[in-house]
Scaffold this motif. Structure first.
Motif, short mmCIF file in Angstrom:
data_model
loop_
_atom_site.label_atom_id
_atom_site.label_comp_id
_atom_site.label_asym_id
_atom_site.label_seq_id
_atom_site.Cartn_x
_atom_site.Cartn_y
_atom_site.Cartn_z
N HIS A 152 -10.63 4.88 1.18
CA HIS A 152 -10.75 6.30 1.95
C HIS A 152 -10.15 5.91 2.94
CE1 HIS A 152 -12.40 10.15 3.65
NE2 HIS A 152 -13.38 10.68 2.12
N LYS A 153 -8.70 6.94 3.43
CA LYS A 153 -8.88 6.94 5.33
C LYS A 153 -9.62 8.29 6.08
CE LYS A 153 -5.67 4.59 6.29
NZ LYS A 153 -5.87 3.16 5.93
N SER A 154 -9.66 9.07 5.69
CA SER A 154 -10.37 10.34 6.56
C SER A 154 -10.48 11.55 5.60
CB SER A 154 -9.12 10.44 7.69
OG SER A 154 -8.01 11.09 7.12
N GLY A 155 -11.41 12.39 6.40
CA GLY A 155 -11.82 13.51 5.49
C GLY A 155 -13.22 13.44 4.76
N LYS A 156 -12.88 14.55 3.61
CA LYS A 156 -14.31 14.23 3.09
C LYS A 156 -14.52 12.91 2.26
CE LYS A 156 -14.56 19.32 3.40
NZ LYS A 156 -13.57 21.23 2.44
N THR A 157 -15.82 13.03 1.92
CA THR A 157 -16.17 11.91 0.86
C THR A 157 -15.76 12.54 -0.45
OG1 THR A 157 -18.58 11.59 1.92
CG2 THR A 157 -18.20 10.50 -0.27
N MET A 158 -15.12 11.34 -1.45
CA MET A 158 -13.97 11.70 -2.38
C MET A 158 -14.78 10.36 -3.00
SD MET A 158 -10.13 11.22 -1.19
CE MET A 158 -9.28 12.11 -2.98
N GLU A 159 -14.77 11.03 -4.14
CA GLU A 159 -14.66 10.11 -5.99
C GLU A 159 -14.62 9.20 -6.29
OE1 GLU A 159 -16.57 12.50 -8.40
OE2 GLU A 159 -17.76 13.46 -7.12
N LEU A 160 -14.42 7.37 -6.46
CA LEU A 160 -13.41 7.12 -7.08
C LEU A 160 -12.27 7.84 -8.11
CD1 LEU A 160 -14.92 3.86 -7.57
CD2 LEU A 160 -13.15 4.39 -5.34
N GLY A 161 -13.23 8.29 -9.08
CA GLY A 161 -12.38 9.21 -9.94
C GLY A 161 -11.01 10.37 -9.77
N ASP A 162 -11.42 10.80 -8.42
CA ASP A 162 -10.40 11.50 -7.42
C ASP A 162 -9.16 10.46 -7.42
OD1 ASP A 162 -11.52 13.67 -8.52
OD2 ASP A 162 -12.91 14.10 -6.95
N MET A 163 -9.26 9.73 -6.49
CA MET A 163 -8.68 8.20 -6.16
C MET A 163 -7.49 7.73 -6.94
SD MET A 163 -11.13 7.58 -3.01
CE MET A 163 -10.24 6.65 -2.05
N ASP A 164 -7.77 7.53 -8.12
CA ASP A 164 -7.52 6.49 -8.60
C ASP A 164 -6.90 8.13 -10.36
OD1 ASP A 164 -9.64 6.92 -10.76
OD2 ASP A 164 -9.21 5.34 -11.84
N ASP A 165 -6.49 9.00 -10.07
CA ASP A 165 -6.56 9.77 -11.25
C ASP A 165 -4.59 9.90 -11.73
OD1 ASP A 165 -6.82 11.95 -13.07
OD2 ASP A 165 -6.53 13.10 -11.71
N THR A 225 0.62 -1.15 -0.27
CA THR A 225 0.18 0.04 -0.11
C THR A 225 1.38 1.40 -0.23
OG1 THR A 225 -1.87 -1.26 1.02
CG2 THR A 225 -1.71 1.41 1.29
N SER A 226 0.17 2.21 -0.96
CA SER A 226 1.53 3.36 -0.76
C SER A 226 1.41 4.93 0.17
CB SER A 226 0.60 4.54 -1.23
OG SER A 226 -0.79 5.26 -1.47
N PRO A 227 1.84 5.26 0.77
CA PRO A 227 1.61 6.08 2.56
C PRO A 227 0.38 6.81 1.34
CG PRO A 227 4.29 6.15 1.17
CD PRO A 227 3.43 5.63 -0.19
N VAL A 228 -0.15 7.39 3.26
CA VAL A 228 -1.23 8.12 3.01
C VAL A 228 -0.98 9.76 1.94
CG1 VAL A 228 -2.76 9.46 4.58
CG2 VAL A 228 -2.26 7.43 5.05
N GLN A 229 -1.61 9.66 0.59
CA GLN A 229 -1.82 10.39 0.02
C GLN A 229 -3.27 11.44 0.41
OE1 GLN A 229 0.05 10.68 -3.02
NE2 GLN A 229 0.90 8.85 -1.47
N GLY A 262 -13.28 4.83 6.19
CA GLY A 262 -13.40 3.76 6.10
C GLY A 262 -13.41 2.46 5.11
N ASP A 263 -13.76 3.64 3.89
CA ASP A 263 -14.62 2.64 2.77
C ASP A 263 -13.62 1.75 1.59
OD1 ASP A 263 -17.14 2.86 3.59
OD2 ASP A 263 -18.01 4.57 2.20
N TYR A 274 -5.92 9.39 1.50
CA TYR A 274 -6.42 7.98 0.59
C TYR A 274 -5.53 7.41 0.64
CZ TYR A 274 -5.27 10.19 -3.62
OH TYR A 274 -4.94 11.08 -4.27
N THR A 275 -5.35 5.95 0.09
CA THR A 275 -4.31 5.03 -0.14
C THR A 275 -4.84 4.06 -1.95
OG1 THR A 275 -4.70 3.29 1.67
CG2 THR A 275 -3.30 4.89 2.48
N VAL A 276 -3.92 4.17 -1.91
CA VAL A 276 -3.62 3.24 -3.45
C VAL A 276 -2.97 2.37 -3.02
CG1 VAL A 276 -3.12 3.19 -6.16
CG2 VAL A 276 -4.16 5.49 -4.55
N THR A 277 -3.59 0.93 -3.91
CA THR A 277 -2.71 -0.33 -3.77
C THR A 277 -2.87 -1.08 -4.78
OG1 THR A 277 -3.39 -0.17 -1.11
CG2 THR A 277 -2.58 -2.77 -2.25
#
Length: 210
Positions: free
Chosen positions: A121-134, A65-69, A173-174, A81-84
């Motif tokens: 998603h680790k913490s904070g506001k809701t995020m879209e998948l498209g923003d996490m894998d961009d 897993t990546s460091p927290v982004q 947490g998701d 969030y993190t990416v694996t």
């Protein structure tokens, strides 16, 4: 549906209209991604030392897993969030022929590369998948970097790699397992998956063992 804003030539297909983006990431105040079309070569700017100037680890094995982004998009700014990346598989000419995409003469023959990842998603506001894998990028053995294929109209069809619902929202947490398709020149191989971190930090890298 993913969108892009820069005025660039698009790849028109009989069933779909799609754009393959290069490895550098641009974002505007709306949080929507921007990029360029086609598969364009870029210089190899990754770190060879396995760590960045601050001593942080930048090279990982698939499944690590990546460091927290931290998100810098307007709607979810400050969320983490993190990416694996877990698996990378090179597709075939037949996959391309059956995808519904029209071949782009300018880019020449291309084949897909499939990357399976887990987004958390680790913490904070809701995020879209498209923003996490961009910021995911595939680097080839020839040093070419390509961002994931973006389908503007319709849907590209890939075996065992369903389209990602980029508008799906995740709360803290998701997690979501996704598969992303990248296009690389026929004859080249995927050498690594990268996660770009802007112009001032080396990308994170997950080498691919072929």
């Amino acid at each position: 549906m993913r969108t892009w804003t820069r005025a660039v030539p698009a790849v028109a297909g009989a069933l779909v209209l799609a754009v393959a983006l290069t490895g550098c990431n641009d974002s505007d105040g709306s949080g929507k991604r921007k990029g360029s079309s086609g598969s364009h070569s870029d210089s190899d700017s990754g770190s060879d030392s396995g760590s960045d100037s601050s001593g942080g680890k930048t090279t990982f094995s698939l499944g690590e897993t990546s460091p927290v982004q931290k998100s810098d998009t307007k709607e979810s700014k400050g969320a983490t969030y993190t990416v694996t990346p877990t698996k990378v598989q090179t597709g075939t000419k037949a996959d391309m022929d059956n995808s519904g995409l029209k071949k782009d003469k300018e880019d020449g023959p291309q084949i897909p590369v499939y990357v399976w990842s887990t987004l958390t998603h680790k913490s904070g506001k809701t995020m879209e998948l498209g923003d996490m894998d961009d910021d995911l990028v595939v680097k080839t053995d020839k040093g070419k970097r390509t961002k994931a294929l973006i389908v503007i109209m319709g849907e590209a069809k890939w075996p065992n790699c369903p389209a990602v619902d980029t508008d799906k929202k995740l709360n803290a947490g998701d997690s979501e397992k996704i598969c992303s398709a990248f296009l690389i020149p026929e004859g080249q191989k995927a050498a690594a998956v990268e996660l770009s971190r802007g112009f001032y930090k080396d990308p994170l890298e997950w080498p691919v063992k072929n």
